[in-house]
Scaffold this active site. Structure first.
Site, PDB file in Angstrom:
ATOM      1  N   GLU A 167     -40.197  20.728  81.696  1.00 59.68           N
ATOM      2  CA  GLU A 167     -41.037  20.869  83.138  1.00 59.68           C
ATOM      3  C   GLU A 167     -40.081  20.206  84.207  1.00 59.68           C
ATOM      4  O   GLU A 167     -40.545  19.150  84.363  1.00 59.68           O
ATOM      5  CB  GLU A 167     -42.382  20.431  82.764  1.00 59.68           C
ATOM      6  CG  GLU A 167     -43.183  20.952  81.788  1.00 59.68           C
ATOM      7  CD  GLU A 167     -44.727  20.752  82.192  1.00 59.68           C
ATOM      8  OE1 GLU A 167     -45.421  21.689  82.650  1.00 59.68           O
ATOM      9  OE2 GLU A 167     -45.090  19.474  81.803  1.00 59.68           O
TER      10      GLU A 167
ATOM     11  N   SER B  55     -45.027  26.086  88.035  1.00 59.42           N
ATOM     12  CA  SER B  55     -45.582  26.946  88.836  1.00 59.42           C
ATOM     13  C   SER B  55     -45.396  28.263  87.926  1.00 59.42           C
ATOM     14  O   SER B  55     -44.845  29.495  88.567  1.00 59.42           O
ATOM     15  CB  SER B  55     -44.715  27.073  90.031  1.00 59.42           C
ATOM     16  OG  SER B  55     -45.059  25.746  90.895  1.00 59.42           O
TER      17      SER B  55
ATOM     18  N   HIS C 140     -46.019  13.658  79.726  1.00 57.44           N
ATOM     19  CA  HIS C 140     -45.866  14.580  81.002  1.00 57.44           C
ATOM     20  C   HIS C 140     -45.261  14.022  82.198  1.00 57.44           C
ATOM     21  O   HIS C 140     -45.598  12.665  82.342  1.00 57.44           O
ATOM     22  CB  HIS C 140     -47.458  15.077  81.204  1.00 57.44           C
ATOM     23  CG  HIS C 140     -47.436  16.122  82.301  1.00 57.44           C
ATOM     24  ND1 HIS C 140     -47.671  15.788  83.680  1.00 57.44           N
ATOM     25  CD2 HIS C 140     -47.654  17.469  82.102  1.00 57.44           C
ATOM     26  CE1 HIS C 140     -47.390  16.988  84.311  1.00 57.44           C
ATOM     27  NE2 HIS C 140     -47.508  18.093  83.447  1.00 57.44           N
TER      28      HIS C 140
ATOM     29  N   ASN D 249     -52.772  23.234  81.025  1.00 61.90           N
ATOM     30  CA  ASN D 249     -52.865  21.796  80.950  1.00 61.90           C
ATOM     31  C   ASN D 249     -53.875  21.830  82.295  1.00 61.90           C
ATOM     32  O   ASN D 249     -53.384  21.841  83.559  1.00 61.90           O
ATOM     33  CB  ASN D 249     -51.648  21.089  81.532  1.00 61.90           C
ATOM     34  CG  ASN D 249     -51.847  19.473  81.800  1.00 61.90           C
ATOM     35  OD1 ASN D 249     -52.911  19.069  81.736  1.00 61.90           O
ATOM     36  ND2 ASN D 249     -50.774  18.938  82.243  1.00 61.90           N
TER      37      ASN D 249
END
Ligand code: 13P
Length: 262
Positions: free
Chosen positions: A174, A220, A102, A13
């Site tokens: 996420e 991360s 997202h 992304n």
């Protein structure tokens, strides 16, 4: 990865970064490092809208199987929706996968679960893969709400999605506190969340759909932690932000995905 035979999915992304020249350099670097036809794994890149055609033309020139993805979409087919981009427009540009919901869209732009669900449905109806992003904020995690948030975002994001269409859904877990912070969920914590998300999918559909759906981790993920995360039985790949902007790092993560699958 488990023995369930799920094909790993690794996505880059790129967010709102780079320019036309650096986007072209980056995709050429990625292809150089992983090859045009990475084996045993689905790889996708998600450049910003203005660079889709440029990146897409490099991918098709190389006859690459790397998927071209978009970072967002609007659910309406056309009309007076200034600034928005439809599924058909994306398809016209060679896009085959779309990120939906997202956390930066949810928490910075303000998208709610209903909006996310409309986008998932539009993406699937348009024949593309929808990467449904979910995950808790730090505040929600500290309040013990991680599982409830993941369940709600999964359930509402997938409302009215048929079991057949679930083959074109990838769920990206996420945790918001891990995005861009250098703070990664431990493989054990991520595994725990993924297993619970998979059981939510089993409840919404059935065990077969739950076993097949790919649930990838984002936040991360880097070359030095990708292998340990993706080795977990319910972690089927990664959605990579910062590290996807460096071809060598992204390629190393793709190779980690190939390694755990084989
Ligand atoms: P980082 O890898 O930079 O933490 O970003 C993760 C992400 O948001 C991918 O969608």
């Amino acid at each position: 990865m488990s023995d369930a035979g799920r094909r790993p999915f690794v996505g880059g992304n790129w967010k709102m970064n780079g320019d036309r020249g650096s986007a072209a350099t980056l995709i050429r670097g990625v292809l150089g490092a992983i090859g045009a036809d990475p084996e045993g794994i689905d790889v996708a890149v998600f450049p910003a809208f203005p660079y889709l055609l440029e990146v897409g033309s490099i991918l098709s020139g190389d006859q690459s199987t790397v998927m071209l993805g978009a970072q967002d979409v609007y659910h309406q087919p056309n009309g007076a929706f200034t600034g928005e981009v439809s599924v058909e427009m994306l398809r016209d540009c060679g896009v085959s996968a779309v990120l939906v919901g997202h956390s930066e869209r949810r928490h910075v732009i303000g998208e709610d679960d209903r909006t996310v669900n409309r986008k998932v449905l539009a993406t699937l109806n348009g024949g593309m893969t929808a990467v449904l992003c979910i995950g808790e904020t730090l505040e929600q995690r500290e309040a013990g709400e991680t599982d409830a948030v993941n369940e709600r975002q999964t359930r509402l994001g997938l409302a009215e999605v048929s079991a057949d269409d679930m083959d074109r859904v990838v769920i990206a877990y996420e945790p918001v506190w891990a995005i861009g912070t250098g703070r990664t969920a431990t493989p054990e914590d991520a595994q725990d969340a993924h297993a619970k998300i998979r059981s939510v999918v089993a409840g919404l559909y059935n065990a077969d759909v739950a076993e097949r759906v790919r649930i990838i981790y984002g936040g991360s993920m880097k070359p030095d932690n990708a292998q340990a995360l993706m080795a977990m039985p319910d972690i089927d790949g990664g959605l990579i932000g910062g590290a996807s902007l460096k071809a060598a790092d992204f390629a190393a993560i793709v190779r980690a995905g190939v390694g755990v699958a084989s």
